[in-house]
Design an enzyme around this catalytic site. Structure first.
Site, mmCIF file in Angstrom:
data_model
loop_
_atom_site.group_PDB
_atom_site.id
_atom_site.type_symbol
_atom_site.label_atom_id
_atom_site.label_comp_id
_atom_site.label_asym_id
_atom_site.label_seq_id
_atom_site.Cartn_x
_atom_site.Cartn_y
_atom_site.Cartn_z
ATOM 1 N N LYS A 1 45.915 36.708 44.703
ATOM 2 C CA LYS A 1 44.329 37.864 44.139
ATOM 3 C C LYS A 1 44.445 39.360 44.809
ATOM 4 C CE LYS A 1 40.736 35.760 44.812
ATOM 5 N NZ LYS A 1 42.000 33.889 45.425
ATOM 6 N N LYS B 1 27.956 48.364 38.129
ATOM 7 C CA LYS B 1 27.354 49.321 36.823
ATOM 8 C C LYS B 1 27.181 50.276 36.814
ATOM 9 C CE LYS B 1 24.238 45.554 36.375
ATOM 10 N NZ LYS B 1 23.633 44.855 35.178
ATOM 11 N N LYS C 1 51.013 32.118 47.954
ATOM 12 C CA LYS C 1 50.488 32.429 49.521
ATOM 13 C C LYS C 1 51.024 31.309 50.177
ATOM 14 C CE LYS C 1 47.218 34.284 52.771
ATOM 15 N NZ LYS C 1 45.449 34.712 52.435
#
Length: 654
Positions: free
Chosen positions: A443, A525, A601
């Protein structure tokens, strides 16, 4: 004794108004004598000189584009100056407008100010703060407006706030501006700080009492004004000095006896710290953001700082200013100046002869040139404060980036489309992406890869590793600062790695930092406050169910799962891409022996362990390392389960 009826009381303002109304459109010749009836009295007037517009003038901006002529047409906009003769029959009332000293120096030119990339900002300053002072006070009074008494220049360090203030001081005629640093006002003795403020305004007060509107303009420039004008009530020293200094400054700018001949200019990097009462209309009412220059502005700044080199033939012919402007995204004016200095230092160092016993300059000093090569070296040395954290992002990749299968390729293309949308769509000012997946699935590497390939001028990484020694509130301040800096760039990208660690989540309890959570919920946001600026946020997590319970997952526009390697062909693809010297059948057997699913990984770690002394990976060494790490599927090893994931969940969720 002369009878009072024989005296003529003449107001210059009334006389010039009568002449414009009665003789508009008439041609007058220099030396012409004519009579006029003024309030029932006949007066004699002589045309002493005549100036007309010079349509062919190539004079610099700021100089009067007029020339002397033998004759001209009087219009309702013509400026009329009347010089009375000395007479005991004449009582003369001179115009206050003509008593006013000149505001600008006659030889002032904008081109000579050395302010690059700030044309719009300087025009706004001149229009708001100085334009009204060029007109007669009577006209301003008729319009029912007041001159601007204060303005605030704010923005990142090095963008030119202090430079603008210095150049304003140079362009003004008459009184020299008073330039003070904010901290210099403060004094340890009671009342001394307030007295320092009063002394700054003393000259303006004295002149205004004597001359009223004919007084010259007094400019007071406060550098680092946030040091003395913090919001009242926040002084923790117990002395209340800051509060009383703010009160004193407010009363001087817009108090009961407010002056009309002052202009206070404040400069700060932290507008948010200044007392709100000081920022309202009537006080520091003109707020001008001095931001980072765009590409055209950077071209101007480079031209300013390389002008001497160009004039003296010291700049190489291969130096392309427009290319340098493209390569210096998010550089401030001060950083561009530092870049030019660094390039010059490389050029000069090439002419230094360093020996064991002495340091001398070489003989061919006439051949010194600052070339493109010197600027490229300087670009590696001078980095912008609001730039790309390239080293930190590269450390997140830690090696090669492998496309191990169609599942990953789909995720990568989808994320790339989101980055392109932020770059190209004028309607997308904010887009947030959450990458979730099991530990070791790649990620963080994917987020770093997207950030580096985006080409955004501002990229920052928010990582728990940087905040290990920070308290809860210190973390919040650091996160807020990163987002505020991002709003200053036209195109920004923020990577938030390992969100649950940033929130200090632990399953025992469970416990987490609510202050950090609320800070992230608000900022993820929040759209950039300035129109035309765009922001992308990419976050990573290994605990999506926890973020969902905290309502953090819902704050992101797009949530996608980064899958693990779940089939033998995925492992085989990595072995092939890593140039492992084995044939296809052996690669298939090794792939079949791995525990699946497995994180990319973990697989790369095994490959690194399997390297022999020659730096290559053999089938036997790879198989041994699989067994040593417990990732050999034939031995019955199992992957650790993680709540919130399904094995087949590898597509966009929203």
């Amino acid at each position: 004794m002369i009878n009072s009826k024989m005296r003529a009381e003449i107001s210059e303002d009334q006389l010039t108004e009568m002449l414009r109304e009665r003789f508009a459109g008439q041609v007058f010749t220099r030396g012409q004598v004519f009579a006029a009836d003024f309030q029932g009295k006949a007066i004699k007037l002589t045309v002493q000189s005549c100036e007309v517009p010079n349509m062919d003038a190539k004079e610099p901006r700021g100089a009067q584009p007029t020339k002397y002529a033998e004759r001209g047409v009087l219009q309702d906009t013509t400026l009329i100056y009347v010089t009375p003769v000395e007479s005991r029959y004449l009582i003369w009332e001179k115009s206050a407008a003509h008593d006013r000293p000149a505001l600008l120096r006659p030889d002032w030119r904008f081109e000579d100010m050395g302010i690059g990339g700030l044309d719009a900002e300087f025009n706004a300053i001149f229009r708001r703060a100085f334009a009204s002072r060029l007109f007669p006070p009577q006209l301003i009074a008729q319009m029912g407006i007041k001159h601007v008494r204060g303005m605030l220049l704010y923005g990142p360090p090095g963008t030119g706030k202090t430079l603008i203030a210095r150049q304003i001081a140079k362009m003004l005629a008459g009184k020299e501006p008073k330039i003070v640093n904010g901290p210099e006002i403060l004094n340890k003795y009671v009342g001394a700080s307030e007295e320092n403020i009063r002394n700054l305004f003393a000259d303006a007060e004295k002149e205004y009492k004597e001359k009223k509107e004919a007084s010259s303009l007094h400019v007071i420039i406060f550098d680092e004004i946030d040091a003395i004008c913090k919001a009242r009530g926040n002084d923790r020293s117990g002395t209340g000095v800051h509060d009383t200094v703010v009160n004193q400054l407010l009363s001087k700018i817009d108090g009961v006896e407010a002056l009309n001949n002052i202009l206070v200019i404040g400069m700060t990097n932290r507008k948010d710290l200044i007392d709100p009462a000081l920022l309202r209309p009537g006080r520091l009412e003109v707020h001008v953001e001095i931001g980072l220059p765009d590409e055209a502005g950077r071209v101007q700044i480079f031209n300013i700082h390389t002008r001497k080199m160009r004039e003296n033939n010291l700049l190489g012919s291969d130096v392309d200013i427009e290319e340098l402007a493209r390569l210096t995204k998010n550089f401030s004016g001060a950083e561009i100046e530092g870049l030019v200095k660094s390039a010059a230092s490389f050029a000069l160092y090439g002419k230094v002869d360093v020996t064991k016993d002495n340091v001398t300059t070489k003989a061919d000093l006439k051949n010194i040139k600052v070339t493109r090569e010197h600027f490229m070296l300087a670009l590696d040395e001078v980095l912008p404060a609001f730039g790309v954290e390239e080293e930190d992002l590269k450390s997140c990749l830690r090696g090669d980036f492998f496309n191990w299968g169609p599942e990953f390729a789909h995720i990568y293309r989808a994320c790339h489309r989101l980055v392109t949308q932020v770059q190209t769509s004028p309607r997308t000012s904010l887009l947030s992406l959450l990458l979730q997946g099991r530990p070791g699935c790649g990620k963080t590497a994917l987020a770093a890869k997207l950030a580096l390939e985006s080409g955004f001028p501002y990229i920052k990484l928010i990582s728990p590793e940087r905040m290990v020694d920070m308290g809860e509130h210190a973390k919040c301040r650091e996160i807020v600062k990163v987002f505020e800096d991002a709003y200053k760039s036209p195109l920004s990208l923020i990577v938030i790695d390992d969100v649950e660690r940033l929130l200090e989540y632990v399953p025992i309890g469970p416990r987490f930092s609510n202050a950090v959570l609320q800070t992230l919920l608000v900022l993820v946001k929040k759209h950039p406050p300035h129109e035309g600026r765009r922001l992308m946020v990419i976050a990573t997590t290994s605990n999506p169910s926890i973020l969902e319970d905290m309502q953090m997952q819902q704050a992101f526009n797009v949530v996608t799962t980064v899958p693990q390697l779940s089939r033998p062909e995925h492992v085989k693809a990595v072995l092939t891409a890593a140039n492992v010297p084995i044939d296809a059948k052996e690669a298939e057997r090794l792939a079949a022996e791995c525990v699946l699913p497995i994180g990319i990984k973990q697989l790369l770690m095994v490959l690194e362990m399997a390297k022999t002394e020659g730096g290559t990976v053999t089938a036997e060494s790879f198989r041994e390392c699989l067994i040593d790490t417990g990732l050999d599927g034939r031995r019955g090893a199992k992957g650790t389960g993680l709540p919130g994931f399904d094995a087949e969940e590898d597509s966009l969720l929203r």
